[in-house]
Design a protein around this motif. Structure first.
Motif, PDB file in Angstrom:
ATOM      1  N   MET A   1     -15.627 146.241  63.245  1.00  0.00           N
ATOM      2  CA  MET A   1     -16.825 146.439  64.070  1.00  0.00           C
ATOM      3  C   MET A   1     -17.107 145.172  64.877  1.00  0.00           C
ATOM      4  O   MET A   1     -17.183 144.079  64.324  1.00  0.00           O
ATOM      5  N   ASN A   2     -17.224 145.334  66.176  1.00  0.00           N
ATOM      6  CA  ASN A   2     -17.571 144.206  67.028  1.00  0.00           C
ATOM      7  C   ASN A   2     -19.076 143.992  67.016  1.00  0.00           C
ATOM      8  O   ASN A   2     -19.857 144.940  67.105  1.00  0.00           O
ATOM      9  N   LEU A   3     -19.476 142.753  66.927  1.00  0.00           N
ATOM     10  CA  LEU A   3     -20.895 142.404  66.940  1.00  0.00           C
ATOM     11  C   LEU A   3     -21.270 141.867  68.311  1.00  0.00           C
ATOM     12  O   LEU A   3     -20.410 141.352  69.047  1.00  0.00           O
ATOM     13  N   PRO A   4     -22.548 141.949  68.696  1.00  0.00           N
ATOM     14  CA  PRO A   4     -22.973 141.436  70.003  1.00  0.00           C
ATOM     15  C   PRO A   4     -22.625 139.961  70.178  1.00  0.00           C
ATOM     16  O   PRO A   4     -22.604 139.180  69.214  1.00  0.00           O
ATOM     17  N   ASP A   5     -22.384 139.570  71.417  1.00  0.00           N
ATOM     18  CA  ASP A   5     -22.038 138.180  71.711  1.00  0.00           C
ATOM     19  C   ASP A   5     -23.106 137.214  71.214  1.00  0.00           C
ATOM     20  O   ASP A   5     -22.791 136.117  70.735  1.00  0.00           O
ATOM     21  N   ALA A   6     -24.385 137.611  71.337  1.00  0.00           N
ATOM     22  CA  ALA A   6     -25.466 136.726  70.910  1.00  0.00           C
ATOM     23  C   ALA A   6     -25.406 136.468  69.406  1.00  0.00           C
ATOM     24  O   ALA A   6     -25.690 135.354  68.941  1.00  0.00           O
ATOM     25  N   VAL A   7     -25.042 137.498  68.659  1.00  0.00           N
ATOM     26  CA  VAL A   7     -24.907 137.339  67.210  1.00  0.00           C
ATOM     27  C   VAL A   7     -23.775 136.371  66.892  1.00  0.00           C
ATOM     28  O   VAL A   7     -23.915 135.460  66.069  1.00  0.00           O
ATOM     29  N   MET A   8     -22.644 136.556  67.542  1.00  0.00           N
ATOM     30  CA  MET A   8     -21.496 135.696  67.265  1.00  0.00           C
ATOM     31  C   MET A   8     -21.741 134.262  67.733  1.00  0.00           C
ATOM     32  O   MET A   8     -21.218 133.307  67.140  1.00  0.00           O
ATOM     33  N   PRO A 153      -7.867 124.857  58.046  1.00  0.00           N
ATOM     34  CA  PRO A 153      -8.261 124.674  59.446  1.00  0.00           C
ATOM     35  C   PRO A 153      -8.145 125.994  60.201  1.00  0.00           C
ATOM     36  O   PRO A 153      -7.048 126.517  60.394  1.00  0.00           O
ATOM     37  N   MET A 154      -9.277 126.551  60.596  1.00  0.00           N
ATOM     38  CA  MET A 154      -9.257 127.811  61.322  1.00  0.00           C
ATOM     39  C   MET A 154     -10.570 127.997  62.058  1.00  0.00           C
ATOM     40  O   MET A 154     -11.586 127.391  61.702  1.00  0.00           O
ATOM     41  N   THR A 155     -10.542 128.834  63.078  1.00  0.00           N
ATOM     42  CA  THR A 155     -11.738 129.122  63.850  1.00  0.00           C
ATOM     43  C   THR A 155     -12.517 130.256  63.193  1.00  0.00           C
ATOM     44  O   THR A 155     -12.003 130.981  62.331  1.00  0.00           O
ATOM     45  N   LEU A 156     -13.759 130.419  63.630  1.00  0.00           N
ATOM     46  CA  LEU A 156     -14.557 131.546  63.165  1.00  0.00           C
ATOM     47  C   LEU A 156     -13.860 132.864  63.498  1.00  0.00           C
ATOM     48  O   LEU A 156     -13.805 133.779  62.665  1.00  0.00           O
ATOM     49  N   ALA A 157     -13.338 132.976  64.701  1.00  0.00           N
ATOM     50  CA  ALA A 157     -12.644 134.207  65.090  1.00  0.00           C
ATOM     51  C   ALA A 157     -11.451 134.486  64.180  1.00  0.00           C
ATOM     52  O   ALA A 157     -11.209 135.635  63.781  1.00  0.00           O
ATOM     53  N   ALA A 166     -16.555 141.522  60.431  1.00  0.00           N
ATOM     54  CA  ALA A 166     -17.374 140.517  61.111  1.00  0.00           C
ATOM     55  C   ALA A 166     -18.773 140.447  60.522  1.00  0.00           C
ATOM     56  O   ALA A 166     -19.337 139.360  60.349  1.00  0.00           O
ATOM     57  N   ARG A 167     -19.332 141.591  60.220  1.00  0.00           N
ATOM     58  CA  ARG A 167     -20.689 141.593  59.672  1.00  0.00           C
ATOM     59  C   ARG A 167     -20.751 140.847  58.339  1.00  0.00           C
ATOM     60  O   ARG A 167     -21.667 140.074  58.093  1.00  0.00           O
ATOM     61  N   LEU A 168     -19.780 141.079  57.479  1.00  0.00           N
ATOM     62  CA  LEU A 168     -19.756 140.398  56.191  1.00  0.00           C
ATOM     63  C   LEU A 168     -19.666 138.885  56.375  1.00  0.00           C
ATOM     64  O   LEU A 168     -20.356 138.118  55.685  1.00  0.00           O
ATOM     65  N   VAL A 169     -18.838 138.442  57.300  1.00  0.00           N
ATOM     66  CA  VAL A 169     -18.705 137.004  57.536  1.00  0.00           C
ATOM     67  C   VAL A 169     -20.034 136.416  58.001  1.00  0.00           C
ATOM     68  O   VAL A 169     -20.463 135.352  57.528  1.00  0.00           O
TER      69      VAL A 169
END
Length: 222
Positions: A1-8, A153-157, A166-169
């Motif tokens: 599930m993609n979350l809104p840009d503002a959330v991310m 070493p890793m990004t949030l994405a 994504a929501r769980l993270v």
């Protein structure tokens, strides 16, 4: 599930804040904190291979999120993973009882003292979004030791892709930040400055319902 840009965007603020930014350096021992994430074992094994610690302690029992995936206990599954990655079995100690971050530190310290291992510095390996929480807890419970924080070493994405939710993270990030805010007053960790923009991002995410990892009763201990 993609979350809104503002959330991310808000999640990215919390993610970046949790990273301590420490450079790995040789320490007396590496302690890998148990969790659902085998990446902690991978990161610890890699640091061992780099010569950053001569000994590893993996600490962790099981939890509701790991009992099915890691039936032998988080620390034991970490040990098995590290051996698969080339770490000698005699370079690993297992602490199989800890069920939270405070116990991870206290029980690992007790095990090292029992084995007569002198410790002046610890390479503290955790999930990326819990570096700061682990560091603050360790500094409170073991104040005479130098701690160096480390994680994969890793990004949030990248982490969202690895977890697949994504929501769980985002909810885990919100839960980790809440503990940084409330645990110092309860004596569980040292107090650290939380910049206003981080607090604002946290409050926005809470208001949008990312609350499953929050402690509803702020007096509850971990």
């Amino acid at each position: 599930m993609n979350l809104p840009d503002a959330v991310m965007k808000d999640a990215q603020l919390l993610w970046d804040y949790q990273l301590m930014g420490h450079s790995p350096q040789p320490c007396s021992v590496a302690i890998g904190l148990g969790s659902h994430d085998l990446g902690v074992a991978d990161a610890t094994a890699e640091l061992y291979r780099q010569g950053m610690a001569p000994l590893i302690v993996f600490t962790g029992a099981t939890s509701r999120t790991t009992r099915d995936r890691m039936p032998r206990g988080e620390a034991e599954h970490y040990r098995e993973r590290a051996i698969e990655l080339g770490v000698p079995s005699d370079a690993i100690l297992v602490e199989p009882q800890a069920r939270n971050t405070g116990e991870n530190i206290r029980f690992a310290r007790a095990l090292l003292e029992e084995r007569g291992v002198p410790v002046s510095s610890v390479l503290l390996v955790s999930k990326p979004y819990e570096e700061r929480r682990a560091y603050a807890t360790a500094r409170k419970l073991w104040p005479d030791v130098e701690f160096v924080s480390a994680s994969t070493p890793m990004t949030l994405a990248d982490y969202v892709e690895a977890i697949g939710d994504a929501r769980l993270v985002v909810e885990m990030l919100v839960g980790a930040l809440q503990r940084l805010l409330i645990y110092p007053a309860q004596g569980f960790m040292i107090r650290q400055e939380v910049p206003q923009d981080i607090q604002d991002a946290y409050e926005r995410l809470r208001a949008q319902g990312f609350t499953s990892r929050l402690i509803p009763d702020a007096t509850q201990a971990e």
